[in-house]
Write a protein that holds these residues in place. Sequence first.
Motif, PDB file in Angstrom:
ATOM      1  N   GLU A   9       0.779  -1.042   0.088  1.00 39.03           N
ATOM      2  CA  GLU A   9      -0.073  -0.030   0.020  1.00 39.03           C
ATOM      3  C   GLU A   9       0.961   1.230  -0.029  1.00 39.03           C
ATOM      4  OE1 GLU A   9      -3.536  -2.090   2.567  1.00 39.03           O
ATOM      5  OE2 GLU A   9      -2.016  -0.861   3.551  1.00 39.03           O
ATOM      6  N   LEU A  25      -0.296   4.428  12.098  1.00 39.68           N
ATOM      7  CA  LEU A  25      -1.288   5.478  11.933  1.00 39.68           C
ATOM      8  C   LEU A  25      -2.333   4.624  10.887  1.00 39.68           C
ATOM      9  CD1 LEU A  25      -1.477   8.494  12.478  1.00 39.68           C
ATOM     10  CD2 LEU A  25      -1.202   9.035  10.076  1.00 39.68           C
ATOM     11  N   ASP A  26      -3.330   4.405  11.784  1.00 39.73           N
ATOM     12  CA  ASP A  26      -4.560   3.650  10.867  1.00 39.73           C
ATOM     13  C   ASP A  26      -5.493   4.505  10.144  1.00 39.73           C
ATOM     14  OD1 ASP A  26      -6.287   1.303  10.318  1.00 39.73           O
ATOM     15  OD2 ASP A  26      -7.589   2.414  11.646  1.00 39.73           O
ATOM     16  N   GLY A  27      -5.871   4.417   9.271  1.00 40.88           N
ATOM     17  CA  GLY A  27      -6.825   5.329   8.549  1.00 40.88           C
ATOM     18  C   GLY A  27      -6.324   6.255   7.786  1.00 40.88           C
ATOM     19  N   SER A  28      -4.901   6.185   7.665  1.00 43.29           N
ATOM     20  CA  SER A  28      -3.994   7.372   7.283  1.00 43.29           C
ATOM     21  C   SER A  28      -4.466   7.751   5.679  1.00 43.29           C
ATOM     22  CB  SER A  28      -2.601   6.828   6.965  1.00 43.29           C
ATOM     23  OG  SER A  28      -2.391   5.742   6.075  1.00 43.29           O
ATOM     24  N   SER A  29      -5.193   7.065   5.029  1.00 43.30           N
ATOM     25  CA  SER A  29      -5.690   7.552   3.667  1.00 43.30           C
ATOM     26  C   SER A  29      -6.800   8.974   3.737  1.00 43.30           C
ATOM     27  CB  SER A  29      -6.390   6.280   2.797  1.00 43.30           C
ATOM     28  OG  SER A  29      -7.558   5.755   3.675  1.00 43.30           O
ATOM     29  N   ASN A  80     -18.148  -1.451   4.278  1.00 41.53           N
ATOM     30  CA  ASN A  80     -18.083  -0.704   2.836  1.00 41.53           C
ATOM     31  C   ASN A  80     -18.925  -1.604   1.973  1.00 41.53           C
ATOM     32  OD1 ASN A  80     -17.204   0.132   0.264  1.00 41.53           O
ATOM     33  ND2 ASN A  80     -15.016   0.483   0.897  1.00 41.53           N
ATOM     34  N   TRP A 105     -19.924   4.296   7.494  1.00 43.31           N
ATOM     35  CA  TRP A 105     -18.493   3.973   7.072  1.00 43.31           C
ATOM     36  C   TRP A 105     -17.564   4.968   7.039  1.00 43.31           C
ATOM     37  CZ3 TRP A 105     -16.531  -0.532   7.763  1.00 43.31           C
ATOM     38  CH2 TRP A 105     -15.452  -0.749   6.914  1.00 43.31           C
ATOM     39  N   ALA A 118     -14.127   4.536   7.100  1.00 39.10           N
ATOM     40  CA  ALA A 118     -12.731   4.142   6.634  1.00 39.10           C
ATOM     41  C   ALA A 118     -11.518   4.398   7.292  1.00 39.10           C
ATOM     42  CB  ALA A 118     -12.561   4.815   5.082  1.00 39.10           C
ATOM     43  N   SER A 119     -12.003   4.332   8.621  1.00 39.81           N
ATOM     44  CA  SER A 119     -10.929   4.507   9.648  1.00 39.81           C
ATOM     45  C   SER A 119     -11.136   3.589  10.771  1.00 39.81           C
ATOM     46  CB  SER A 119     -10.735   5.936  10.098  1.00 39.81           C
ATOM     47  OG  SER A 119      -9.614   6.154  11.120  1.00 39.81           O
ATOM     48  N   PHE A 140     -19.228  -3.604  13.453  1.00 37.89           N
ATOM     49  CA  PHE A 140     -18.300  -3.257  12.356  1.00 37.89           C
ATOM     50  C   PHE A 140     -17.907  -4.714  11.597  1.00 37.89           C
ATOM     51  CE2 PHE A 140     -14.627  -1.150  10.377  1.00 37.89           C
ATOM     52  CZ  PHE A 140     -13.676  -2.344  10.276  1.00 37.89           C
ATOM     53  N   TYR A 193     -15.539  -6.047   8.354  1.00 38.83           N
ATOM     54  CA  TYR A 193     -14.780  -6.097   7.172  1.00 38.83           C
ATOM     55  C   TYR A 193     -14.397  -7.422   6.787  1.00 38.83           C
ATOM     56  CZ  TYR A 193     -12.473  -3.704   3.470  1.00 38.83           C
ATOM     57  OH  TYR A 193     -12.025  -3.101   2.040  1.00 38.83           O
ATOM     58  N   ARG A 252      -9.327  -7.529   4.837  1.00 36.69           N
ATOM     59  CA  ARG A 252      -8.239  -6.366   4.643  1.00 36.69           C
ATOM     60  C   ARG A 252      -7.516  -6.303   5.772  1.00 36.69           C
ATOM     61  NH1 ARG A 252      -7.804  -1.235   1.861  1.00 36.69           N
ATOM     62  NH2 ARG A 252      -6.982   0.216   3.105  1.00 36.69           N
ATOM     63  N   LEU A 253      -8.226  -6.624   7.117  1.00 36.22           N
ATOM     64  CA  LEU A 253      -7.607  -6.045   8.109  1.00 36.22           C
ATOM     65  C   LEU A 253      -6.414  -7.003   8.610  1.00 36.22           C
ATOM     66  CD1 LEU A 253     -10.587  -4.564   9.905  1.00 36.22           C
ATOM     67  CD2 LEU A 253      -8.762  -3.319   8.747  1.00 36.22           C
ATOM     68  N   ARG A 254      -5.294  -6.735   9.366  1.00 34.20           N
ATOM     69  CA  ARG A 254      -4.274  -7.265   9.803  1.00 34.20           C
ATOM     70  C   ARG A 254      -4.533  -7.919  11.054  1.00 34.20           C
ATOM     71  NH1 ARG A 254      -3.127  -3.828   5.339  1.00 34.20           N
ATOM     72  NH2 ARG A 254      -3.913  -2.171   7.034  1.00 34.20           N
ATOM     73  N   GLU A 275      -4.133  -5.061  14.322  1.00 33.91           N
ATOM     74  CA  GLU A 275      -5.229  -4.319  14.164  1.00 33.91           C
ATOM     75  C   GLU A 275      -6.451  -5.221  14.593  1.00 33.91           C
ATOM     76  OE1 GLU A 275      -5.280  -3.845   9.893  1.00 33.91           O
ATOM     77  OE2 GLU A 275      -5.049  -1.580  10.111  1.00 33.91           O
TER      78      GLU A 275
END
Length: 353
Positions: free
Chosen positions: A61, A114-118, A206, A240, A242-243, A258, A260, A272-274, A278
Amino acid sequence: MLFGRTTLSKFVIEQTRGQHSDMGALLIDVAAAVKSISALVGKGALSGFSGSAEATNVQGEEQKKIDVLANEAILRHCEWGGQLAGMASEELDAPYAIPAAYPRGRYLLVFDPLDGSSNSDVNVSVGTIFSILHRAEAGDAESSDFLRPGTEQLAAGYAIYGPATMLVLTVGTGTHAFTLDRESGNFILTHPDIRVPEATREFAINTSNERFWEPPVQRYVSECKAGKTGIREADFNMRWIASMVAEVHRILMRGGIFMYPKDNKDPAKPGRLRLLYEANPMAMLIEQAGGAASTGRGRILEVAPEKLHQRVPVILGSREEVERLERYHYEYDTGADRPYASPLFAERSLFRD
Ligand code: AFP
């Protein structure tokens, strides 16, 4: 009350006194790193660190400049104290070895800096997620030391950099939230012993991935969307952000579910999540607050990790809804949701197709 309120330091020292007092010192260093990241994130575009770092992380990513800086903040604040045998980060391919200049301890710090950094470039809440494991004795951690199930976590927490910066923490005695008082620089206990409401009418997923979900998730979400007109006989709300940190925080404050889930968008990724930095820390926080955290087919905290950056499906929040979705997965896996699935009962058409 002007003085005497419980600070994070007081709480952590009291809660870890004795066998894990070293972990208390580590948590205070993590809080110091969080304050540095909060100051950086709070500057927004004025920090000069917006935008891409022109690099990709182990997940493939795009790395933001602020991802790299948040990662640095945690490494620098925590490497020197003598509590750690090693660290692992979403932003680092391999575990981080404690520099030779510093003493070692028996704790392992695993984190998403930094989660949600997008979201960071669009000024939406982001966060830091962390988990603490331990090994039998002090020394240099092996990779295998990190591959422990979430039930072995000694502590877990997150910081959320929102209108207020908050740090939410569990050391196995409930889930508690602290709010940063920027004037004194202290984290103040504002939400002791948080409880997730058992029931909810609010779901977070999502929905652009709907066509990739497994049938039990499609079934659950379509029932929520049907609201009063469907079998749930109640209208639902959807969120949603996205963080993940912001979603989990909302659920700790007012309930919700929640998701995912596993999807076939990229069969190589079962979600998607680790798991390690996470899903596991969030699962511990939610369970300590009376909620549930599942892969859909079992407790997240019982998943046996095989790789440092492995992904896992995540369904967490209000217990009644998580248990309903687990039941839907079971009914799907056993065929019980398709009682007439057998060809013997298939609809017969008068018109041969
Ligand atoms: P980033 O850290 O890359 O922004 O990803 C955030 C995240 O891991 C988690 O915090 C969100 O819940 C999820 O991804 C959002 O995923 P989508 O962008 O696919 O909705």
